[in-house]
Design a protein around this motif. Structure first.
Motif, short mmCIF file in Angstrom:
data_model
loop_
_atom_site.label_atom_id
_atom_site.label_comp_id
_atom_site.label_asym_id
_atom_site.label_seq_id
_atom_site.Cartn_x
_atom_site.Cartn_y
_atom_site.Cartn_z
N THR A 90 0.83 -1.20 0.00
CA THR A 90 0.00 0.00 0.00
C THR A 90 0.86 1.25 0.00
OG1 THR A 90 -1.84 -1.08 1.14
CG2 THR A 90 -1.70 1.32 1.33
N ALA A 91 0.65 2.10 -0.98
CA ALA A 91 1.46 3.31 -1.14
C ALA A 91 0.94 4.09 -2.34
CB ALA A 91 2.92 2.97 -1.36
N CYS A 92 1.42 5.29 -2.48
CA CYS A 92 1.23 6.02 -3.73
C CYS A 92 2.40 5.66 -4.64
CB CYS A 92 1.18 7.51 -3.47
SG CYS A 92 0.67 8.47 -4.91
N TYR A 93 2.08 5.26 -5.85
CA TYR A 93 3.09 4.82 -6.80
C TYR A 93 3.34 5.92 -7.83
CZ TYR A 93 3.14 0.12 -4.93
OH TYR A 93 3.30 -0.97 -4.09
N TYR A 94 4.61 6.21 -8.03
CA TYR A 94 5.02 7.27 -8.93
C TYR A 94 5.88 6.72 -10.07
CZ TYR A 94 3.76 10.32 -5.02
OH TYR A 94 3.09 10.96 -4.00
N CYS A 95 5.71 7.34 -11.19
CA CYS A 95 6.52 7.02 -12.36
C CYS A 95 7.53 8.15 -12.56
CB CYS A 95 5.59 6.90 -13.56
SG CYS A 95 6.41 6.76 -15.15
N HIS A 96 8.77 7.76 -12.72
CA HIS A 96 9.84 8.71 -13.01
C HIS A 96 10.41 8.33 -14.37
CE1 HIS A 96 14.14 10.06 -12.68
NE2 HIS A 96 13.50 11.18 -12.43
N ALA A 97 10.21 9.18 -15.36
CA ALA A 97 10.59 8.85 -16.72
C ALA A 97 11.74 9.71 -17.21
CB ALA A 97 9.39 9.01 -17.65
N LEU A 98 12.65 9.07 -17.90
CA LEU A 98 13.75 9.77 -18.57
C LEU A 98 13.41 9.81 -20.05
CD1 LEU A 98 16.60 11.01 -18.56
CD2 LEU A 98 17.49 8.70 -18.92
N VAL A 99 13.20 11.02 -20.55
CA VAL A 99 12.83 11.21 -21.95
C VAL A 99 13.77 12.25 -22.54
CG1 VAL A 99 11.00 11.81 -23.58
CG2 VAL A 99 10.41 10.72 -21.40
N ASN A 100 14.52 11.86 -23.55
CA ASN A 100 15.42 12.78 -24.24
C ASN A 100 16.30 13.53 -23.23
OD1 ASN A 100 16.51 14.08 -26.52
ND2 ASN A 100 15.10 15.80 -26.31
N ALA A 101 16.89 12.77 -22.32
CA ALA A 101 17.84 13.28 -21.33
C ALA A 101 17.21 14.21 -20.29
CB ALA A 101 19.01 13.98 -22.00
N THR A 102 15.91 14.20 -20.17
CA THR A 102 15.23 15.02 -19.17
C THR A 102 14.36 14.11 -18.30
OG1 THR A 102 15.17 16.89 -20.71
CG2 THR A 102 13.67 16.98 -18.82
N ASN A 103 14.34 14.42 -17.01
CA ASN A 103 13.58 13.62 -16.06
C ASN A 103 12.21 14.23 -15.81
OD1 ASN A 103 15.61 11.58 -15.16
ND2 ASN A 103 16.73 13.43 -14.65
N TYR A 104 11.23 13.36 -15.74
CA TYR A 104 9.86 13.81 -15.47
C TYR A 104 9.24 12.89 -14.41
CZ TYR A 104 10.47 16.19 -19.94
OH TYR A 104 10.94 16.97 -20.97
N TRP A 105 8.45 13.53 -13.53
CA TRP A 105 7.70 12.79 -12.52
C TRP A 105 6.21 12.88 -12.83
CZ3 TRP A 105 9.40 9.69 -8.68
CH2 TRP A 105 10.73 9.82 -8.27
N GLY A 106 5.53 11.78 -12.59
CA GLY A 106 4.08 11.82 -12.61
C GLY A 106 3.57 12.24 -11.25
#
Length: 115
Positions: A90-106
């Protein structure tokens, strides 16, 4: 503008399954890698799974053999299949994506495992 959005969370009984999705939009580039993190109240955010666009995956010991990450052929959506879920998942699940050398969080999707 690149957006990363998680979906698929919910309430499930122990032993049940959920499939989370992490979709990247607003970019012509494929996702290079994604890390799945989770954070329960009062705890630090932890990395539980990761996948690269080459197909390499890794998992924290607590989820090995229960969680599986995969990427679609277009390279812009990543999945986390979670089986045999336990209350401690049980937790909040986050996606951390690396796209074109830039990091993004959902913004996260809540997973609650309870009877």
């Amino acid at each position: 503008q690149v957006q990363v959005v998680e979906s698929g969370g919910g309430l499930v009984q122990p032993g049940g399954s959920l499939r989370l999705s992490c979709a990247a939009s607003g970019t012509p580039f494929r996702v290079n890698a994604v890390g799945w993190y989770r954070q329960a109240p009062g705890t630090e955010r932890e990395l539980v799974a990761g996948i690269t666009n080459g197909g390499s995956t890794n998992y924290v010991d607590s989820v090995k053999c229960r969680f599986t990450s995969s990427m679609d052929s277009a390279g812009n959506t990543v999945y986390l299949q979670m089986n045999n879920l336990k209350p401690e998942d049980t937790a909040c699940y986050y996606c951390h994506a690396l796209v074109n050398a830039t990091n993004y969080w959902g913004h996260g999707t809540q997973v609650t495992v309870a009877s």
